[in-house]
Design an enzyme around this catalytic site. Structure first.
Site, short mmCIF file in Angstrom:
data_model
loop_
_atom_site.label_atom_id
_atom_site.label_comp_id
_atom_site.label_asym_id
_atom_site.label_seq_id
_atom_site.Cartn_x
_atom_site.Cartn_y
_atom_site.Cartn_z
N CYS A 130 41.92 8.34 -20.70
CA CYS A 130 41.97 7.97 -22.12
C CYS A 130 41.00 8.85 -22.93
O CYS A 130 39.79 8.64 -22.88
CB CYS A 130 41.60 6.50 -22.27
SG CYS A 130 41.52 5.95 -23.98
N CYS A 133 38.67 7.09 -25.27
CA CYS A 133 37.64 6.28 -24.63
C CYS A 133 36.58 7.17 -23.99
O CYS A 133 35.39 6.98 -24.20
CB CYS A 133 38.26 5.43 -23.52
SG CYS A 133 39.84 4.69 -23.99
N ASP A 134 37.01 8.13 -23.19
CA ASP A 134 36.09 8.86 -22.33
C ASP A 134 35.77 10.27 -22.81
O ASP A 134 34.94 10.94 -22.21
CB ASP A 134 36.66 8.92 -20.91
CG ASP A 134 36.80 7.52 -20.30
OD1 ASP A 134 36.06 6.62 -20.76
OD2 ASP A 134 37.62 7.32 -19.41
P1 FAD Z 1 46.44 -4.90 -19.76
O1 FAD Z 1 45.01 -4.72 -19.96
O2 FAD Z 1 47.20 -3.88 -18.99
O3 FAD Z 1 46.66 -6.35 -19.07
C1 FAD Z 1 47.89 -6.72 -18.54
C2 FAD Z 1 47.79 -8.09 -17.90
O4 FAD Z 1 49.08 -8.51 -17.45
C3 FAD Z 1 46.90 -8.18 -16.67
O5 FAD Z 1 46.25 -9.43 -16.67
C4 FAD Z 1 47.88 -8.09 -15.52
O6 FAD Z 1 47.39 -8.68 -14.33
C5 FAD Z 1 49.03 -8.88 -16.09
N1 FAD Z 1 50.36 -8.61 -15.53
C6 FAD Z 1 51.04 -7.45 -15.49
N2 FAD Z 1 52.26 -7.63 -14.94
C7 FAD Z 1 52.36 -8.94 -14.64
C8 FAD Z 1 53.38 -9.78 -14.07
N3 FAD Z 1 54.58 -9.29 -13.72
N4 FAD Z 1 53.11 -11.09 -13.91
C9 FAD Z 1 51.92 -11.63 -14.28
N5 FAD Z 1 50.93 -10.90 -14.84
C10 FAD Z 1 51.15 -9.58 -15.02
N6 FAD Z 1 40.81 1.01 -24.53
C11 FAD Z 1 39.80 0.98 -25.43
O7 FAD Z 1 39.99 0.46 -26.53
N7 FAD Z 1 38.57 1.50 -25.11
C12 FAD Z 1 38.29 2.07 -23.91
O8 FAD Z 1 37.18 2.54 -23.68
C13 FAD Z 1 39.34 2.10 -22.94
N8 FAD Z 1 39.14 2.68 -21.74
C14 FAD Z 1 40.14 2.63 -20.80
C15 FAD Z 1 39.87 3.17 -19.54
C16 FAD Z 1 40.82 3.10 -18.54
C17 FAD Z 1 40.50 3.65 -17.18
C18 FAD Z 1 42.10 2.50 -18.82
C19 FAD Z 1 43.14 2.39 -17.73
C20 FAD Z 1 42.37 2.01 -20.10
C21 FAD Z 1 41.41 2.08 -21.11
N9 FAD Z 1 41.64 1.58 -22.39
C22 FAD Z 1 40.61 1.55 -23.30
C23 FAD Z 1 42.93 1.01 -22.77
C24 FAD Z 1 42.88 -0.52 -22.74
O9 FAD Z 1 42.34 -0.93 -21.49
C25 FAD Z 1 44.26 -1.12 -22.96
O10 FAD Z 1 44.77 -0.70 -24.20
C26 FAD Z 1 44.23 -2.65 -22.94
O11 FAD Z 1 43.66 -3.15 -21.75
C27 FAD Z 1 45.62 -3.22 -23.09
O12 FAD Z 1 45.56 -4.61 -23.03
P2 FAD Z 1 46.83 -5.48 -22.62
O13 FAD Z 1 46.36 -6.89 -22.61
O14 FAD Z 1 47.98 -5.13 -23.47
O15 FAD Z 1 47.24 -5.02 -21.14
#
Ligand code: FAD
Length: 304
Positions: A130, A133-134
């Site tokens: 990202c 982020c990084d």
């Molecule tokens: P996710 O965080 O992907 O959560 C998905 C959830 O759904 C999880 O609980 C998972 O277990 C669950 N799930 C998935 N499929 C199923 C299923 N079939 N059944 C039941 N549960 C399921 N963003 C920033 O703003 N700042 C940062 O510094 C940053 N750094 C990052 C660094 C890394 C390495 C990564 C990978 C991402 C980073 N991001 C950052 C991006 C940020 O993490 C995401 O935008 C954010 O987490 C998205 O949130 P979400 O709830 O949509 O999905």
């Protein structure tokens, strides 16, 4: 049945669950794992009002905030399918069925990996995904961006303002990014582009010190010394399980309107699994809130 059932325990799902529970309605959350991508993140510096927090700590905070409310929590369970009958029915991989008046899908996304040796080993030790982020971690360093599509070229342009030098590695003979982005890319003096090149390894000892790639034309192996690698070969939404039950776009993202409503009445989506242009924690939290308020609104209008 639940009034609102949230699928996913990342920033979007937790935000949706808190907003729904605060309406005093019967709220449930089912998640494989609380925290989502945040749990795999080292440090977060762009969650406004929180200058710095470690990913696992933020993940714990998300879970604790949900547990402050009267929410039925089901963890370590995967959702396998969704169907609308009288209620929306969510089937878990273990076969049990949860019924709800409204469902908010917040299953997030995952970065596509290159799969080469060194990538997994050096994740957060020079391998990053990202740029927003990084990027700042690579101030004044030599880095590579893997992937010459729109996200790769946007990343390279962004990172060129921070890093000393950026090398873009593209597998195909031509970049796939839009012409305007390419024009901007080639106007920057500290970016070089290597096309028709296959990444074969990310090298290092305790952290990244270079990459190996193969010139696809000749098969010749090359090495570049550098300190960071941004992998930009796509973000894959966790939506395969939905199959054709609701509308998804070409990338597999769930298509929503400005109320986060999907093509199934009563089913909403939030966060990285939907067609939002930017994927960030703060944006996911906002979209989870929007989805929960919309679900509540839908429910009170459709009560018998
Ligand atoms: P996710 O965080 O992907 O959560 C998905 C959830 O759904 C999880 O609980 C998972 O277990 C669950 N799930 C998935 N499929 C199923 C299923 N079939 N059944 C039941 N549960 C399921 N963003 C920033 O703003 N700042 C940062 O510094 C940053 N750094 C990052 C660094 C890394 C390495 C990564 C990978 C991402 C980073 N991001 C950052 C991006 C940020 O993490 C995401 O935008 C954010 O987490 C998205 O949130 P979400 O709830 O949509 O999905």
């Amino acid at each position: 049945p639940f009034d609102v059932l949230v699928v996913g325990g990342g920033p979007a799902g937790c935000s949706a669950a808190v907003y729904a529970a605060r309406k005093g309605i019967r709220t449930g959350i089912v998640a494989e794992r609380f925290g989502g991508q945040v749990r795999d993140t080292l440090g977060i510096e762009n969650l406004i009002s929180v200058p710095y927090i470690e990913g696992p700590k933020l993940a714990d905070n998300l879970e604790a905030h949900v547990r402050n409310y009267n929410v039925d929590i089901i963890t370590a369970q995967q959702v396998a399918s969704i169907k609308k009958n009288e209620y929306v029915e969510v089937t878990l991989a273990n076969g049990s069925v949860l019924k709800a008046k409204t469902v908010i899908i917040a299953t997030g996304a995952r970065w596509r990996n290159t799969g080469v040796p060194g990538e997994a080993e050096f994740k957060n030790k020079g391998v990053a995904y990202c740029p927003h982020c990084d990027g700042p971690l690579f101030q004044g360093k030599e880095i590579a961006v893997i992937g010459g599509g729109n996200s790769g070229i946007e990343a390279a342009i962004d990172l060129a303002g921070i890093a000393k030098h950026v090398t873009v590695l593209e597998f195909m003979p031509e970049l796939k990014a839009d012409a305007v982005l390419q024009k901007r890319l080639y106007s920057l003096s500290n970016i070089s582009v290597i096309k028709n090149a296959q990444l074969t390894e990310i090298t290092g000892t305790d952290k990244v010190d270079g990459i190996n790639y193969k010139k696809r034309e000749t098969g010749e192996e090359q090495h570049i010394n550098l300190q960071g690698v941004f992998v930009q070969i796509g973000l894959v939404p966790n939506t395969e399980w939905l199959k054709d039950t609701l509308e998804r776009n070409r990338m597999g993202e769930i298509v929503v309107d400005d109320h986060n409503a999907t093509s199934i009445p009563g089913v909403f989506a939030a966060g990285d699994c939907m067609n939002s242009p930017y994927k960030q924690i703060i944006i996911s939290m906002g979209s989870g809130a929007n989805a929960a308020l919309s679900a509540f609104d839908y429910m009170i209008r459709n009560e018998a």
